[in-house]
Design a protein around this motif. Structure first.
Motif, PDB file in Angstrom:
ATOM      1  N   ALA A 110      11.156  -1.414  -3.919  1.00  0.00           N
ATOM      2  CA  ALA A 110      10.442  -0.275  -3.343  1.00  0.00           C
ATOM      3  C   ALA A 110      10.983   1.048  -3.889  1.00  0.00           C
ATOM      4  CB  ALA A 110      10.563  -0.310  -1.818  1.00  0.00           C
ATOM      5  N   PHE A 111      12.294   1.163  -3.957  1.00  0.00           N
ATOM      6  CA  PHE A 111      12.922   2.379  -4.470  1.00  0.00           C
ATOM      7  C   PHE A 111      12.511   2.622  -5.925  1.00  0.00           C
ATOM      8  CE2 PHE A 111      16.388   4.406  -6.801  1.00  0.00           C
ATOM      9  CZ  PHE A 111      16.622   5.545  -6.042  1.00  0.00           C
ATOM     10  N   PHE A 112      12.550   1.551  -6.733  1.00  0.00           N
ATOM     11  CA  PHE A 112      12.225   1.698  -8.148  1.00  0.00           C
ATOM     12  C   PHE A 112      10.755   2.070  -8.337  1.00  0.00           C
ATOM     13  CE2 PHE A 112      10.890  -0.116 -12.266  1.00  0.00           C
ATOM     14  CZ  PHE A 112      11.702   0.636 -13.097  1.00  0.00           C
ATOM     15  N   ALA A 113       9.851   1.410  -7.609  1.00  0.00           N
ATOM     16  CA  ALA A 113       8.417   1.689  -7.760  1.00  0.00           C
ATOM     17  C   ALA A 113       8.082   3.115  -7.326  1.00  0.00           C
ATOM     18  CB  ALA A 113       7.597   0.690  -6.956  1.00  0.00           C
ATOM     19  N   LEU A 156       9.335   5.013 -10.846  1.00  0.00           N
ATOM     20  CA  LEU A 156       8.048   4.933 -11.543  1.00  0.00           C
ATOM     21  C   LEU A 156       7.012   5.898 -10.979  1.00  0.00           C
ATOM     22  CD1 LEU A 156       7.651   1.044 -11.961  1.00  0.00           C
ATOM     23  CD2 LEU A 156       8.546   2.713 -13.617  1.00  0.00           C
ATOM     24  N   LYS A 157       7.250   6.417  -9.785  1.00  0.00           N
ATOM     25  CA  LYS A 157       6.327   7.335  -9.109  1.00  0.00           C
ATOM     26  C   LYS A 157       4.969   6.676  -8.847  1.00  0.00           C
ATOM     27  CE  LYS A 157       9.484  10.498  -9.719  1.00  0.00           C
ATOM     28  NZ  LYS A 157      10.393  10.864  -8.598  1.00  0.00           N
ATOM     29  N   LYS A 158       4.982   5.381  -8.563  1.00  0.00           N
ATOM     30  CA  LYS A 158       3.764   4.644  -8.237  1.00  0.00           C
ATOM     31  C   LYS A 158       3.698   4.496  -6.709  1.00  0.00           C
ATOM     32  CE  LYS A 158       2.865   3.912 -12.607  1.00  0.00           C
ATOM     33  NZ  LYS A 158       1.729   4.597 -13.283  1.00  0.00           N
ATOM     34  N   MET A 159       2.662   5.117  -6.115  1.00  0.00           N
ATOM     35  CA  MET A 159       2.645   5.213  -4.655  1.00  0.00           C
ATOM     36  C   MET A 159       1.553   4.365  -3.992  1.00  0.00           C
ATOM     37  SD  MET A 159       5.210   7.118  -4.589  1.00  0.00           S
ATOM     38  CE  MET A 159       5.375   7.424  -2.840  1.00  0.00           C
ATOM     39  N   ASN A 160       0.778   3.617  -4.798  1.00  0.00           N
ATOM     40  CA  ASN A 160      -0.260   2.737  -4.243  1.00  0.00           C
ATOM     41  C   ASN A 160      -0.025   1.317  -4.753  1.00  0.00           C
ATOM     42  OD1 ASN A 160      -2.078   4.715  -2.837  1.00  0.00           O
ATOM     43  ND2 ASN A 160      -2.198   5.575  -4.899  1.00  0.00           N
ATOM     44  N   ALA A 161       0.514   0.497  -3.899  1.00  0.00           N
ATOM     45  CA  ALA A 161       0.950  -0.827  -4.334  1.00  0.00           C
ATOM     46  C   ALA A 161       0.044  -1.928  -3.806  1.00  0.00           C
ATOM     47  CB  ALA A 161       2.381  -1.084  -3.871  1.00  0.00           C
ATOM     48  N   ALA A 162      -0.134  -2.947  -4.637  1.00  0.00           N
ATOM     49  CA  ALA A 162      -0.748  -4.211  -4.213  1.00  0.00           C
ATOM     50  C   ALA A 162       0.329  -5.290  -4.268  1.00  0.00           C
ATOM     51  CB  ALA A 162      -1.923  -4.556  -5.113  1.00  0.00           C
ATOM     52  N   ILE A 163       0.221  -6.261  -3.382  1.00  0.00           N
ATOM     53  CA  ILE A 163       1.171  -7.377  -3.356  1.00  0.00           C
ATOM     54  C   ILE A 163       0.375  -8.671  -3.464  1.00  0.00           C
ATOM     55  CG2 ILE A 163       2.997  -8.536  -2.065  1.00  0.00           C
ATOM     56  CD1 ILE A 163       3.365  -5.953  -0.461  1.00  0.00           C
ATOM     57  N   GLU A 214       8.905   3.683   3.837  1.00  0.00           N
ATOM     58  CA  GLU A 214       9.942   4.695   4.068  1.00  0.00           C
ATOM     59  C   GLU A 214      10.057   5.667   2.905  1.00  0.00           C
ATOM     60  OE1 GLU A 214      13.420   2.390   4.807  1.00  0.00           O
ATOM     61  OE2 GLU A 214      12.775   1.736   6.804  1.00  0.00           O
ATOM     62  N   TYR A 215       9.707   5.209   1.705  1.00  0.00           N
ATOM     63  CA  TYR A 215       9.750   6.072   0.521  1.00  0.00           C
ATOM     64  C   TYR A 215       8.423   6.795   0.285  1.00  0.00           C
ATOM     65  CZ  TYR A 215      14.139   3.745  -0.625  1.00  0.00           C
ATOM     66  OH  TYR A 215      15.431   3.251  -0.578  1.00  0.00           O
ATOM     67  N   GLY A 216       7.482   6.654   1.229  1.00  0.00           N
ATOM     68  CA  GLY A 216       6.209   7.369   1.130  1.00  0.00           C
ATOM     69  C   GLY A 216       5.113   6.599   0.429  1.00  0.00           C
ATOM     70  N   GLY A 217       5.360   5.337   0.051  1.00  0.00           N
ATOM     71  CA  GLY A 217       4.346   4.550  -0.629  1.00  0.00           C
ATOM     72  C   GLY A 217       3.374   3.901   0.345  1.00  0.00           C
TER      73      GLY A 217
END
Length: 457
Positions: free
Chosen positions: A232-235, A239-246, A268-271
């Protein structure tokens, strides 16, 4: 006449005296005396009676036994008799001491995780050979007892039981999957033999559902909560990627745990998680439906908290569907064999991991592996953690000063600032997890995983 008569009488007396002297008992007395001495042979035979004891072997040896003390030199040689028993004792003690210390190894040598398990077996054997070349532990060689669990939990449970009850191992290394270690935990903790997970990151590997530590369960890797936080921290931050799919494996403890902890930290990191989708590992091979939804949700990073070939298929199919801008980020399930399936789709993907091949401290290991097996250590994460786990167990046995499983357990738990090849580890007694390990980020580039950076949130 008288005179003649007297002369005749005198002659008769002389003659009578002569005959009396010839027949006097004195000469016969000696004959009687010999006759009295005739019984003397019986006393003379008495020695024969005394010789009988002398002829009897035991009485005859009894004096000889008395002669040994008389032969003071032989007591002087008594140390030699003592040395002789001591030498056999020394010969037998080393034999007793030379009896191997048996350490179990649980590896998936066949099945979907075979690439990981085969590498772990090779690195574990390399570690044992190196340790034994330096004298082993407790003056005894280590014997590695390897079982193939074929990527199946039921096989792992049976293997662990056999290792302990039949093979009499004093500790077990492996497996490399959380679900496997969770399945075997009741067995090792009931039978009292420690098990060290290599790449088993789910918290329930070492603690139960109530958070109580499992006394005989350990791990050498960091945990899913920590790994999820690293992803999460790295993404979000790197990487500044804030919209994630899992896209995760619904039947895999490791995958579920990593997904859960990523989602918690990412928020928590705003993603924002825009798509949370599942599949069934070992069954599903077509992921186009899930990937189409991910594309439609405009995700800019696809998190793959999985293991093995499914991740390679997902990336390959994603690129085929035109998801060319999305960035793939995964955990320590990365394997070099995935290139054979995904090909160029692997390029530019990131993987949070425990070790990096470029780490200077690891170069001797990679050279030794190459020399021993005439091959590169492709699944290096599993290889390195399996290798160092064997060294850790050997160190614990040495510190315990015993092959007693309880003493070994105590030594594993008390591990502090132990410098292994890939890291220095200290155990948290409350969780049996190593504390404060850096996360390594690998980038898939040029057909292999390469060091990108180290992170610690």
């Amino acid at each position: 006449m008288k005179r003649n008569l007297l002369i005749g009488l005198a002659v008769l007396v002389v003659i009578a005296g002569y005959f009396m002297m010839q027949q006097k008992p004195a000469p016969e007395a000696p004959k009687e005396t010999p006759k009295q001495e005739a019984p003397a042979p019986k006393p003379a035979e008495a020695p024969k009676a005394e010789e009988k004891p002398a002829e009897a072997p035991k009485p005859a040896e009894a004096p000889k036994a008395e002669e040994k003390p008389a032969d003071a030199p032989k007591p002087a040689e008594a140390p030699k008799p003592e040395e002789k028993p001591a030498e056999p004792a020394k010969t037998e003690e080393p034999k007793a001491d030379a009896a191997p210390v048996k350490v179990g190894y649980l590896a998936a040598l066949t099945g979907d995780w075979a690439a990981y398990g085969q590498t772990e077996e090779k690195t574990a054997r390399l570690a044992v050979e190196q340790i034994n070349a330096k004298g082993g532990v407790l003056g005894r060689p280590i014997e590695l007892v390897v079982y193939d669990f074929r990527t199946r939990a039921e096989d792992a449970v049976n293997a662990v039981r056999r290792m302990i009850e039949e093979d009499k191992v004093v500790a077990i290394v492996g497996a490399n999957g959380s679900g496997i270690n969770i399945a075997t935990a009741p067995v090792v903790n009931r039978l009292g033999v420690s098990q060290v997970g290599t790449v088993s990151t789910n918290p329930l590997v070492t603690v139960d559902e109530k958070g109580a530590v499992r006394p005989y369960s350990f791990r050498i890797c960091f945990t899913d909560p920590y790994q999820g936080k690293l992803i999460a921290f790295f993404a979000a931050k790197e990487l500044k990627k804030m919209n994630a799919a899992i896209l995760y494996d619904v039947g895999n403890d490791y995958s579920q745990g990593l997904r859960e902890f990523f989602m918690k930290s990412y928020g928590e990191y705003g993603g924002k998680v825009v798509a949370d989708l599942g599949f069934r590992g070992g069954q599903d091979v077509d992921f186009r439906a899930q990937l189409t939804e991910i594309r439609d949700k405009a995700a800019d990073v696809l998190v793959l908290p999985n293991m093995g070939k499914e991740m390679a298929l997902i990336m390959k199919q994603a690129r085929e569907l035109g998801l060319n801008e999305i960035v793939f980020v995964g955990g320590d399930g990365y394997g070099e064999f995935m290139w054979e399936i995904a090909g160029e789709a692997m390029e530019g993907s990131y993987w949070i991991n425990h070790v990096a091949p470029e780490d200077p401290a690891m170069q001797p290991f990679f050279a030794q592996y190459r020399e021993r097996w005439n091959d590169e250590c492709k699944e290096f994460v599993n290889g390195v953690l399996g290798y160092d786990s064997v060294y850790w167990v050997a160190d614990a046995i040495a510190r315990a000063g015993s092959d007693d499983p309880k003493a070994i357990r105590d030594a594993l738990e008390a591990t502090k600032d132990l410098k292994l090849h890939h890291a220095t580890i200290t155990m948290d007694p409350a969780t049996h997890n190593p504390v404060d390990k850096d996360g390594v980020v690998l980038i898939a580039k040029g057909g292999k995983g390469q060091f990108f950076t180290k992170i610690k949130p």
